[in-house]
Design an enzyme around this catalytic site. Structure first.
Site, PDB file in Angstrom:
ATOM      1  N   HIS A   1     -20.907 -35.594  -2.681  1.00  0.00           N
ATOM      2  CA  HIS A   1     -19.478 -35.912  -2.646  1.00  0.00           C
ATOM      3  C   HIS A   1     -18.985 -35.723  -1.209  1.00  0.00           C
ATOM      4  O   HIS A   1     -19.482 -34.847  -0.491  1.00  0.00           O
ATOM      5  CB  HIS A   1     -18.714 -34.979  -3.602  1.00  0.00           C
TER       6      HIS A   1
ATOM      7  N   GLU B   1     -16.774 -44.006  -2.875  1.00  0.00           N
ATOM      8  CA  GLU B   1     -15.494 -43.311  -2.766  1.00  0.00           C
ATOM      9  C   GLU B   1     -15.025 -43.320  -1.309  1.00  0.00           C
ATOM     10  O   GLU B   1     -15.466 -42.470  -0.516  1.00  0.00           O
ATOM     11  CB  GLU B   1     -15.644 -41.860  -3.217  1.00  0.00           C
TER      12      GLU B   1
HETATM   13  C1  PEP Z   1     -13.038 -37.514  -6.327  1.00  0.00           C
HETATM   14  O1  PEP Z   1     -12.890 -36.357  -5.995  1.00  0.00           O
HETATM   15  O2  PEP Z   1     -14.161 -37.896  -6.585  1.00  0.00           O
HETATM   16  C2  PEP Z   1     -11.853 -38.378  -6.389  1.00  0.00           C
HETATM   17  C3  PEP Z   1     -12.036 -39.663  -6.450  1.00  0.00           C
HETATM   18  O3  PEP Z   1     -10.616 -37.766  -6.375  1.00  0.00           O
HETATM   19  P1  PEP Z   1      -9.185 -38.443  -6.696  1.00  0.00           P
HETATM   20  O4  PEP Z   1      -9.368 -39.298  -7.925  1.00  0.00           O
HETATM   21  O5  PEP Z   1      -8.266 -37.297  -6.925  1.00  0.00           O
HETATM   22  O6  PEP Z   1      -8.818 -39.267  -5.501  1.00  0.00           O
END
Ligand code: PEP
Length: 248
Positions: A94, A166
Site C-alpha cells: 500500500h 491507487e
Molecule cells: C486506501 O487506503 O486504500 C484508500 C483507497 O483509501 P480511501 O478510500 O480513503 O481514499
C-alpha cells in the site's frame, strides 16, 4: 467474466471491540451473491473479526505481512501467523507502507511471493504521486512497480491475484480519479500482464481501483471494462460500504 471485489482497507482504525461492532452492523448490508467482499483489518483485530464474520459472505484479510518465516523481526506479522488465523488475503505494498515505512518494489515482490507460498492471495498495490501524473510518467511508474512486484510470480499465481491501482493523490483526499483516468491505468496494467504472461492471465487477474471510492461513484468506476471493483479506505468503515458492495 471476472467476479467483482469490494475490499475494505481499515488502515489503523478500530479496536477489536469496535471491529466486532462494525462487522455486526455491516453484515446485513454487504450481502451479495456476485461480489466478493473482503475486510482487511489491523492484525490485532483479525481473530475477533474472523469470529464476527463467521457464517457471512465477509472474508477477513490482513493489511500487511512480512516476507520472512519467523525470527528476530520485532513487530512484524508472519505469513504462518496469518494462515493460522484463517486469513486468505493480504494487502501488499500500500502507498502508506511505501511512503511511511520505506517499502520498496523489491520488498513488495518478496512479500507477494511469500504470500503465495502460504496460499494467501496478495492484493498488490501500485499508484503514482500527483507530480508523476502532472509530468506524464504515470504509466512508466506503474509499469515498473507492477513488473518488479510480479518478478518470479508464475502465470497460475498471477491469474489468481489482485492488483489495486491507487493513485496516491486520490487516497484519503476526497479527490477521485475520473472513471476514465482509472480505466486507462487499469487497462494499462492488464496490457502489461498480457505482455508479461499471456491473454488468458490478463483476462483472469482482477484489477481494482482505490482512491476515495464512495457510494456515489462506485457504480461508474466499477462499470468500466478493466475495473474489477475497489479497494476502499474511509468508506469501508461506514454503512456506505454496503452501497458500494451493492453498487448496481
Ligand atoms: C486506501 O487506503 O486504500 C484508500 C483507497 O483509501 P480511501 O478510500 O480513503 O481514499
Amino acid at each position: 467474466m471476472r467476479r467483482k471485489i469490494a475490499a475494505g482497507n481499515w488502515k489503523m482504525n478500530m479496536t477489536p471491540t469496535q471491529a466486532v461492532a462494525l462487522i455486526e452492523k455491516l453484515k446485513p448490508l454487504v450481502k451479495s451473491d456476485d461480489v466478493d467482499v473482503i475486510f482487511c483489518v489491523p492484525a490485532i483485530d483479525i481473530p475477533a473479526a474472523m469470529t464476527a464474520a463467521e457464517g457471512s459472505n465477509i472474508r477477513i484479510g490482513a493489511e500487511n505481512m512480512y516476507f520472512e518465516e519467523k525470527g528476530a523481526f520485532t513487530g512484524e506479522i508472519s505469513p504462518e501467523m496469518l494462515v493460522d488465523a484463517g486469513v486468505k488475503y493480504v494487502i501488499i505494498g500500500h502507498s502508506e507502507r511505501r511512503d511511511y515505512f520505506g517499502e520498496t518494489n523489491e520488498d513488495v515482490n518478496r512479500k507477494v511471493l511469500k504470500a503465495f507460498e502460504h496460499g494467501i492471495t496478495p492484493i498488490m498495490c501500485c499508484g503514482e504521486s500527483l507530480t508523476m501524473r502532472q509530468q506524464g510518467v504515470t504509466m512508466d511508474w506503474i509499469r515498473q512497480q507492477v513488473k518488479v512486484g510480479l518478478l518470479n510470480v508464475s502465470a497460475e499465481q498471477a491469474s489468481s491475484m489482485i492488483i489495486a491501482y491507487e493513485p496516491i493523490w486520490a487516497i484519503d483526499t476526497g479527490e477521485t480519479a475520473t472513471s476514465d483516468q482509472a480505466e486507462e491505468v487499469c487497462k494499462g496494467i492488464r496490457d502489461l500482464v498480457e505482455e508479461l504472461y499471456d491473454k488468458a492471465v490478463a483476462d483472469k487477474i482482477r484489477i481494482l481501483y482505490g482512491g476515495s471510492v464512495n457510494a456515489g461513484n462506485a457504480a461508474e468506476l466499477f462499470g468500466k471494462d478493466n475495473i474489477d471493483g475497489g479497494l476502499v479506505g474511509g468508506a469501508s468503515l461506514k454503512e456506505d460500504f454496503g452501497k458500494i458492495v451493492n453498487y448496481r
